[in-house]
Design a protein around this motif. Structure first.
Motif, PDB file in Angstrom:
ATOM      1  N   ASP A  67      -2.793  14.381   0.135  1.00 25.59           N
ATOM      2  CA  ASP A  67      -4.057  15.013   0.516  1.00 25.59           C
ATOM      3  C   ASP A  67      -3.944  15.732   1.859  1.00 25.59           C
ATOM      4  O   ASP A  67      -4.674  16.704   2.112  1.00 25.59           O
ATOM      5  CB  ASP A  67      -5.178  13.971   0.594  1.00 25.59           C
ATOM      6  N   LEU A  68      -3.038  15.259   2.699  1.00 21.70           N
ATOM      7  CA  LEU A  68      -2.846  15.878   4.018  1.00 21.70           C
ATOM      8  C   LEU A  68      -1.940  17.101   3.965  1.00 21.70           C
ATOM      9  O   LEU A  68      -1.672  17.712   4.994  1.00 21.70           O
ATOM     10  CB  LEU A  68      -2.259  14.850   4.996  1.00 21.70           C
ATOM     11  N   GLY A  69      -1.461  17.432   2.775  1.00 18.33           N
ATOM     12  CA  GLY A  69      -0.648  18.624   2.633  1.00 18.33           C
ATOM     13  C   GLY A  69       0.842  18.383   2.536  1.00 18.33           C
ATOM     14  O   GLY A  69       1.623  19.336   2.491  1.00 18.33           O
ATOM     15  N   VAL A  71      -3.486   6.237   7.897  1.00 19.92           N
ATOM     16  CA  VAL A  71      -2.398   7.178   7.624  1.00 19.92           C
ATOM     17  C   VAL A  71      -2.790   8.580   8.077  1.00 19.92           C
ATOM     18  O   VAL A  71      -1.984   9.300   8.686  1.00 19.92           O
ATOM     19  CB  VAL A  71      -2.038   7.170   6.130  1.00 19.92           C
ATOM     20  N   ALA A  72      -4.033   8.968   7.807  1.00 20.05           N
ATOM     21  CA  ALA A  72      -4.496  10.289   8.223  1.00 20.05           C
ATOM     22  C   ALA A  72      -4.490  10.425   9.737  1.00 20.05           C
ATOM     23  O   ALA A  72      -4.105  11.465  10.287  1.00 20.05           O
ATOM     24  CB  ALA A  72      -5.904  10.542   7.678  1.00 20.05           C
ATOM     25  N   ARG A  73      -4.897   9.378  10.421  1.00 20.50           N
ATOM     26  CA  ARG A  73      -4.917   9.427  11.885  1.00 20.50           C
ATOM     27  C   ARG A  73      -3.516   9.549  12.475  1.00 20.50           C
ATOM     28  O   ARG A  73      -3.287  10.320  13.404  1.00 20.50           O
ATOM     29  CB  ARG A  73      -5.587   8.163  12.435  1.00 20.50           C
ATOM     30  N   ASP A  74      -2.573   8.794  11.913  1.00 19.28           N
ATOM     31  CA  ASP A  74      -1.242   8.740  12.507  1.00 19.28           C
ATOM     32  C   ASP A  74      -0.322   9.871  12.060  1.00 19.28           C
ATOM     33  O   ASP A  74       0.590  10.250  12.804  1.00 19.28           O
ATOM     34  CB  ASP A  74      -0.577   7.403  12.164  1.00 19.28           C
ATOM     35  N   LEU A  75      -0.541  10.412  10.867  1.00 19.47           N
ATOM     36  CA  LEU A  75       0.398  11.397  10.324  1.00 19.47           C
ATOM     37  C   LEU A  75      -0.278  12.697   9.914  1.00 19.47           C
ATOM     38  O   LEU A  75       0.354  13.551   9.297  1.00 19.47           O
ATOM     39  CB  LEU A  75       1.143  10.804   9.126  1.00 19.47           C
ATOM     40  N   GLY A  76      -1.537  12.857  10.284  1.00 18.62           N
ATOM     41  CA  GLY A  76      -2.283  14.039   9.858  1.00 18.62           C
ATOM     42  C   GLY A  76      -2.149  15.247  10.740  1.00 18.62           C
ATOM     43  O   GLY A  76      -2.736  16.281  10.453  1.00 18.62           O
ATOM     44  N   THR A  77      -1.393  15.162  11.840  1.00 22.18           N
ATOM     45  CA  THR A  77      -1.214  16.306  12.731  1.00 22.18           C
ATOM     46  C   THR A  77       0.279  16.539  12.949  1.00 22.18           C
ATOM     47  O   THR A  77       0.807  16.260  14.024  1.00 22.18           O
ATOM     48  CB  THR A  77      -1.929  16.082  14.076  1.00 22.18           C
ATOM     49  N   PRO A  78       0.973  17.020  11.955  1.00 16.12           N
ATOM     50  CA  PRO A  78       2.427  17.148  12.047  1.00 16.12           C
ATOM     51  C   PRO A  78       2.901  18.143  13.084  1.00 16.12           C
ATOM     52  O   PRO A  78       4.070  18.124  13.456  1.00 16.12           O
ATOM     53  CB  PRO A  78       2.827  17.600  10.632  1.00 16.12           C
ATOM     54  N   ASP A  79       2.017  19.036  13.561  1.00  8.84           N
ATOM     55  CA  ASP A  79       2.443  20.017  14.550  1.00  8.84           C
ATOM     56  C   ASP A  79       2.327  19.493  15.973  1.00  8.84           C
ATOM     57  O   ASP A  79       2.637  20.198  16.929  1.00  8.84           O
ATOM     58  CB  ASP A  79       1.622  21.299  14.409  1.00  8.84           C
ATOM     59  N   THR A  80       1.869  18.269  16.133  1.00  8.80           N
ATOM     60  CA  THR A  80       1.676  17.698  17.468  1.00  8.80           C
ATOM     61  C   THR A  80       2.562  16.480  17.639  1.00  8.80           C
ATOM     62  O   THR A  80       2.466  15.527  16.877  1.00  8.80           O
ATOM     63  CB  THR A  80       0.200  17.278  17.684  1.00  8.80           C
ATOM     64  N   VAL A  81       3.417  16.517  18.626  1.00  8.13           N
ATOM     65  CA  VAL A  81       4.293  15.381  18.920  1.00  8.13           C
ATOM     66  C   VAL A  81       3.743  14.689  20.161  1.00  8.13           C
ATOM     67  O   VAL A  81       3.944  15.138  21.286  1.00  8.13           O
ATOM     68  CB  VAL A  81       5.746  15.822  19.151  1.00  8.13           C
ATOM     69  N   ARG A  82       3.017  13.620  19.955  1.00  9.23           N
ATOM     70  CA  ARG A  82       2.400  12.891  21.051  1.00  9.23           C
ATOM     71  C   ARG A  82       2.550  11.400  20.811  1.00  9.23           C
ATOM     72  O   ARG A  82       2.735  10.961  19.681  1.00  9.23           O
ATOM     73  CB  ARG A  82       0.904  13.231  21.168  1.00  9.23           C
ATOM     74  N   LEU A  83       2.470  10.657  21.917  1.00 11.65           N
ATOM     75  CA  LEU A  83       2.451   9.205  21.787  1.00 11.65           C
ATOM     76  C   LEU A  83       1.033   8.769  21.461  1.00 11.65           C
ATOM     77  O   LEU A  83       0.094   9.072  22.204  1.00 11.65           O
ATOM     78  CB  LEU A  83       2.919   8.547  23.084  1.00 11.65           C
ATOM     79  N   GLY A 139       0.774  -1.237   0.000  1.00  4.96           N
ATOM     80  CA  GLY A 139       0.000   0.000   0.000  1.00  4.96           C
ATOM     81  C   GLY A 139       0.803   1.283   0.000  1.00  4.96           C
ATOM     82  O   GLY A 139       0.294   2.326   0.406  1.00  4.96           O
ATOM     83  N   ARG A 140       2.036   1.251  -0.491  1.00  5.89           N
ATOM     84  CA  ARG A 140       2.855   2.462  -0.480  1.00  5.89           C
ATOM     85  C   ARG A 140       2.203   3.590  -1.297  1.00  5.89           C
ATOM     86  O   ARG A 140       2.198   4.746  -0.878  1.00  5.89           O
ATOM     87  CB  ARG A 140       4.251   2.164  -1.026  1.00  5.89           C
ATOM     88  N   SER A 141       1.675   3.264  -2.470  1.00  2.26           N
ATOM     89  CA  SER A 141       1.076   4.291  -3.321  1.00  2.26           C
ATOM     90  C   SER A 141      -0.157   4.905  -2.669  1.00  2.26           C
ATOM     91  O   SER A 141      -0.380   6.120  -2.746  1.00  2.26           O
ATOM     92  CB  SER A 141       0.707   3.706  -4.690  1.00  2.26           C
ATOM     93  N   THR A 142      -0.964   4.071  -2.005  1.00  2.00           N
ATOM     94  CA  THR A 142      -2.143   4.580  -1.303  1.00  2.00           C
ATOM     95  C   THR A 142      -1.734   5.514  -0.178  1.00  2.00           C
ATOM     96  O   THR A 142      -2.326   6.583   0.014  1.00  2.00           O
ATOM     97  CB  THR A 142      -2.973   3.414  -0.744  1.00  2.00           C
ATOM     98  N   ALA A 143      -0.715   5.116   0.576  1.00  2.00           N
ATOM     99  CA  ALA A 143      -0.224   5.967   1.660  1.00  2.00           C
ATOM    100  C   ALA A 143       0.297   7.290   1.119  1.00  2.00           C
ATOM    101  O   ALA A 143       0.055   8.356   1.703  1.00  2.00           O
ATOM    102  CB  ALA A 143       0.862   5.242   2.443  1.00  2.00           C
ATOM    103  N   ALA A 144       1.005   7.243  -0.019  1.00  2.00           N
ATOM    104  CA  ALA A 144       1.550   8.462  -0.611  1.00  2.00           C
ATOM    105  C   ALA A 144       0.436   9.418  -1.041  1.00  2.00           C
ATOM    106  O   ALA A 144       0.522  10.632  -0.829  1.00  2.00           O
ATOM    107  CB  ALA A 144       2.431   8.108  -1.806  1.00  2.00           C
TER     108      ALA A 144
END
Length: 299
Positions: free
Chosen positions: A39-41, A165-177, A29-34
Motif C-alpha cells: 500500500d505504501l508503494g 510499518v507505515a510510520r517506520d517505512l513510509g518515507t523512503p526518501d528520508t534517512v533519519r533516526l 505479522g509478516r503478511s500484514t507488514a507485506a
C-alpha cells in the motif's frame, strides 16, 4: 542536539532506493507488514527464496528504476542463507538502502494466532506447535540480533501493526533516526524490542500521593511532581547525551530506528511523565521522536 548525520564516504555511491527484507517469527505479522508495504508503494514479493532476492531487485531496477522501493518477505526456512544474502545485496546493489525488518511476539500469542489460522508450523514436524516455535527461535536468534528494525507485535492488532510499518517505512526518501520512547511497568515485563532501557523507580512514586494517584504521567500535576525534581533533571541531563552518542553510532552503522524503554512499577506515573519529557527534548534537538505508553490504562 542536532540531527545526527552519517559522514559522506566518497568511495561509496549515493544510496537512492529502498530494499526491505521482511522476516521474523511465524504468526508475528509478516503478511500484514507485506500488505502495508504494498500500500505504501513498494514492489512486494512474498515467500521469496533468498537466492532470488537479487534477481527481483535487478528486474525492478531495469524496468522501473532504483527509486522504486522493493520489499521481499522471507520466512524461517531461509534463515541459514541470510548472512550470504546481506553481503550479496550490499555488494551488488550499493545504491539501495537495505533494511532488515524482524517481527516478533510472545510464544503464547504466536500459539494463539497459529491455532486460529489452523495451519501447521513450518518447523513443527509432527510435534507440538510450541516445539516448532521454540525451534524457530533457535534458528532465528542470530538474525534477530542483526535486524535493523524489530517490531514486537504482541500488543498490536492488525491496524496498529500497519500503522507502525507505515510510520517506520513510509518515507523512503528520508534517512533519519526515528526514536520511539516506550513507557512500561516492570510488573508487566520489559519490552522485548528495547535498544536502551532506563528505570525510573529512583523517583518517589506519585501513587502514594492521594491527589495524584488517580492521575497519569500525562497530567500536568504528575508530570511536574516527577520531572521537576533535582534528581530527575540530573538524570535527563546525563541520559540524553547517551542517546545522542548511540544515535550517531546507529546512523553510522546504517541503523535508523531506536527504541528507548522507560520503566517504573506500573507504567502509569513516573515512566509516562519521563517518556513524554524525553521525547519532547529529542524533538527539540532535531530528532523524530514519539512517546508510546504500553501499559497506561492497564491497571
Amino acid at each position: 542536539m542536532t540531527q545526527p548525520t552519517q559522514p559522506a564516504d566518497p568511495s561509496r555511491p549515493e544510496q537512492q532506493g529502498e530494499l526491505v527484507v521482511v522476516t521474523g517469527m511465524t504468526g508475528a505479522g509478516r503478511s500484514t507488514a507485506a500488505k502495508e508495504l504494498e500500500d505504501l508503494g513498494y514492489f512486494v514479493v512474498d515467500n521469496l527464496p533468498p537466492e532470488l532476492v537479487g534477481d527481483v531487485v535487478r528486474l525492478v531496477d531495469s524496468r522501473q528504476g532504483v527509486s522504486q522501493p522493493v520489499a521481499a518477505v522471507v520466512d524461517v526456512r531461509a534463515g541459514v542463507f541470510f548472512d550470504a544474502l546481506r553481503e550479496q545485496l550490499a555488494e551488488d546493489f550499493p545504491t539501495r538502502r537495505t533494511t532488515l525488518l524482524y517481527l516478533d511476539a510472545d510464544d503464547d500469542i504466536l500459539v494463539r494466532r497459529q491455532e486460529a489460522a489452523r495451519r501447521p508450523h513450518p518447523l513443527q514436524a509432527g510435534g507440538r506447535l510450541l516445539e516448532g516455535i521454540v525451534a524457530e527461535r533457535a534458528v532465528m536468534a542470530d538474525l534477530r540480533s542483526e535486524a535493523d528494525l524489530v517490531i514486537d507485535t504482541t500488543p498490536l492488532n492488525v491496524h496498529q501493526l500497519k500503522a507502525r510499518v507505515a510510520r517506520d517505512l513510509g518515507t523512503p526518501d528520508t534517512v533519519r533516526l526515528r526514536v520511539t520512547v516506550v513507557s512500561f511497568g516492570f510488573k508487566y515485563g520489559v519490552p522485548v524490542d528495547a535498544d536502551l532501557l532506563a528505570d525510573m523507580r529512583f523517583i518517589p512514586n506519585p501513587f502514594w500521593v492521594p491527589e495524584l494517584r488517580p492521575l497519569t504521567g500525562r497530567d500536568a500535576p504528575v508530570a511536574a511532581y516527577v520531572k521537576d525534581r533535582d534528581d530527575a533533571q540530573e538524570f535527563l541531563e546525563r541520559y540524553l547525551p547517551v542517546v545522542e552518542t548511540v544515535g550517531r553510532g546507529y546512523l553510522r552503522e546504517g541503523k535508523r530506528f531506536m527504541t528507548i524503554a522507560i520503566g517504573c512499577t506500573g507504567g502509569k506515573h513516573r515512566s509516562v511523565a519521563m517518556s513524554e519529557e524525553i521525547a519532547a527534548r529529542l524533538r527539540e534537538q532535531g530528532l523524530e521522536a514519539e512517546a508510546v505508553h504500553r501499559d497506561l490504562g492497564r491497571e
